[in-house]
Design an enzyme around this catalytic site. Structure first.
Site, short mmCIF file in Angstrom:
data_model
loop_
_atom_site.label_atom_id
_atom_site.label_comp_id
_atom_site.label_asym_id
_atom_site.label_seq_id
_atom_site.Cartn_x
_atom_site.Cartn_y
_atom_site.Cartn_z
N SER A 92 48.31 33.92 31.36
CA SER A 92 48.92 35.23 31.60
C SER A 92 50.10 35.57 30.71
CB SER A 92 49.34 35.35 33.07
OG SER A 92 48.24 35.67 33.87
N ALA A 152 36.64 33.14 43.83
CA ALA A 152 37.10 32.74 45.16
C ALA A 152 36.37 31.51 45.69
CB ALA A 152 36.94 33.90 46.14
N TYR A 191 50.10 40.85 42.34
CA TYR A 191 49.65 40.43 41.01
C TYR A 191 48.14 40.56 40.92
CZ TYR A 191 49.65 37.48 36.79
OH TYR A 191 49.52 37.00 35.52
#
Length: 395
Positions: A92, A152, A191
């Site tokens: 990031s 996930a 985020y």
């Protein structure tokens, strides 16, 4: 993002040594000019790495001196040390580059921060008439993070199987559109990598060129960041680099799976870039000193919101001493990065860690930060809260 994980996981080294590896060993540090206690910095780096990583490299850069150090091995099972000048996946930290380009376009009046996304990407974003460019840059759009949907339920085996798959940005966005927004635009903070996929598309729509080309043309080349690149679909890391690993549970234990080669388009403008500690320190130093943006826009970039003191592609972190740092953190498969510096641009610290395995946090990061920016680790309390990095697989 709403779920975060700590920089390292202690206990991974124990699992590694039990599996037949070699424990972390310090590499002689390189330094030039005056500065803080180099032996103490090296010890802090080695301690941070030993708390759950195969390797770590770091650079502290001041206007008057540079210190570099590393610990561990470049590849598990080998003896080649981690090179302090090596390259790594930055995750990031990519967002700071992308946000800087977007704000340069604002300075050129080709984008406006408070315009709706719909103006630039008609029909792309559900509710795009209410979501502004600013909302995307500061993570206040409410858009669901595509990585939370895509990854996930992913296992390490799943990540290894998909390692060479190429992704298009709109494929990634589709995972977000399948989930309800978290809140109304501007009504909260969360985020979301989805935001920066969209900023990448905004840059491409406004300039007519790939976002990576704009990052290269506007930032990488002017600053002479020779070890920095936007790799696109290239899975390799050219030049000296440490290997990255994921923890795989097997036969009641944890073993490392090498994930160094990985097709990074799954992260795209949210986290695909490669760099080095020296280049990132140079970038953030130039950014906060105003070399890349006009002062009013840099001020907007540093206007923070949310629980993680997030601006427009920048994180703010305040040390116990009161010193305020600016930069970003990043995590992508096998690599975690911390890159921050002082508000006046005088001093920066960047380190890259190759973590794997379960752990608990300790005060190693704060010890390193305090040494790097305050010159001493005296008075650092155990358990003091420090900056967190994204959880595994979330950039």
């Amino acid at each position: 993002m709403t779920t975060r994980r700590t920089i390292l996981k202690s206990g991974a080294v124990t699992a590694f040594v039990a599996a037949g590896g070699t424990a972390l060993a310090p590499v002689p540090a390189a330094a030039s000019g005056p500065g803080p206690d180099r032996d103490a910095l090296q010890e802090a780096v080695a301690r941070l790495g030993a708390n759950g990583a195969s390797g770590i490299l770091a650079e502290v850069r001041d206007r008057d001196w540079i210190w570099r150090g590393s610990a561990g091995v470049a590849e598990l099972g080998g003896t080649r040390p981690v090179q302090p000048q090596g390259r790594f996946r930055v995750g990031s930290v990519t967002k700071s580059f992308v946000a800087t380009v977007a704000l340069q376009l604002v300075a050129e009046r080709r984008l406006r921060l408070d315009d709706p996304v719909e103006r630039y990407l008609p029909g792309v974003v559900p509710g795009g008439g209410r979501i502004t460019v600013r909302h995307l840059l500061q993570h206040t759009s409410g858009l669901f993070d595509y990585t939370d949907a895509l990854l996930a339920e992913a296992t390490v085996e799943d990540l290894v199987r998909m390692r060479y798959r190429s992704w298009a940005p709109r494929e990634l966005l589709a995972y977000s559109w399948g989930e309800a927004p978290l809140f109304e635009p501007g009504a909260g903070w969360s985020y979301s990598n989805t935001n920066y996929i969209l900023v990448g598309l905004l840059i491409e729509r406004v300039t007519g060129r790939p976002y990576g080309s704009e990052v290269t043309r506007r930032i990488i080349r002017p600053l002479g960041l020779h070890q920095t690149e936007v790799p696109g679909h290239d899975p390799d890391i050219a030049g000296p680099h440490a290997h990255g690993y994921l923890p795989l549970e097997r036969d009641g234990g944890v073993v490392p799976v090498d994930i160094t080669r990985y097709e990074p388009s799954i992260a795209w403008a949210a986290g695909e870039m490669l760099s080095s500690a020296a280049d990132l320190n140079r970038f953030y130093g130039a950014l906060v000193r105003g070399r890349l943006l006009p002062a009013p826009l840099l001020a907007q970039m540093q206007a923070t919101t949310g629980p993680e003191s997030y601006g427009l592609g920048l994180l703010s972190l305040t040390l116990p001493s009161g010193a305020t740092l600016w930069g970003h953190t990043g995590g992508i498969f096998g690599y975690e990065t911390f890159a921050m510096g002082t508000a006046d641009g005088r001093r920066q610290l960047t380190f890259s860690v190759n973590p794997w395995g379960p752990s608990e946090p300790d005060d190693s990061l704060l010890q390193l930060l305090t040494l790097a920016f305050d010159g001493t680790a005296a008075g650092v309390a155990r358990g003091t809260a420090v900056q967190r990095l994204p959880k595994l697989g979330h950039f």
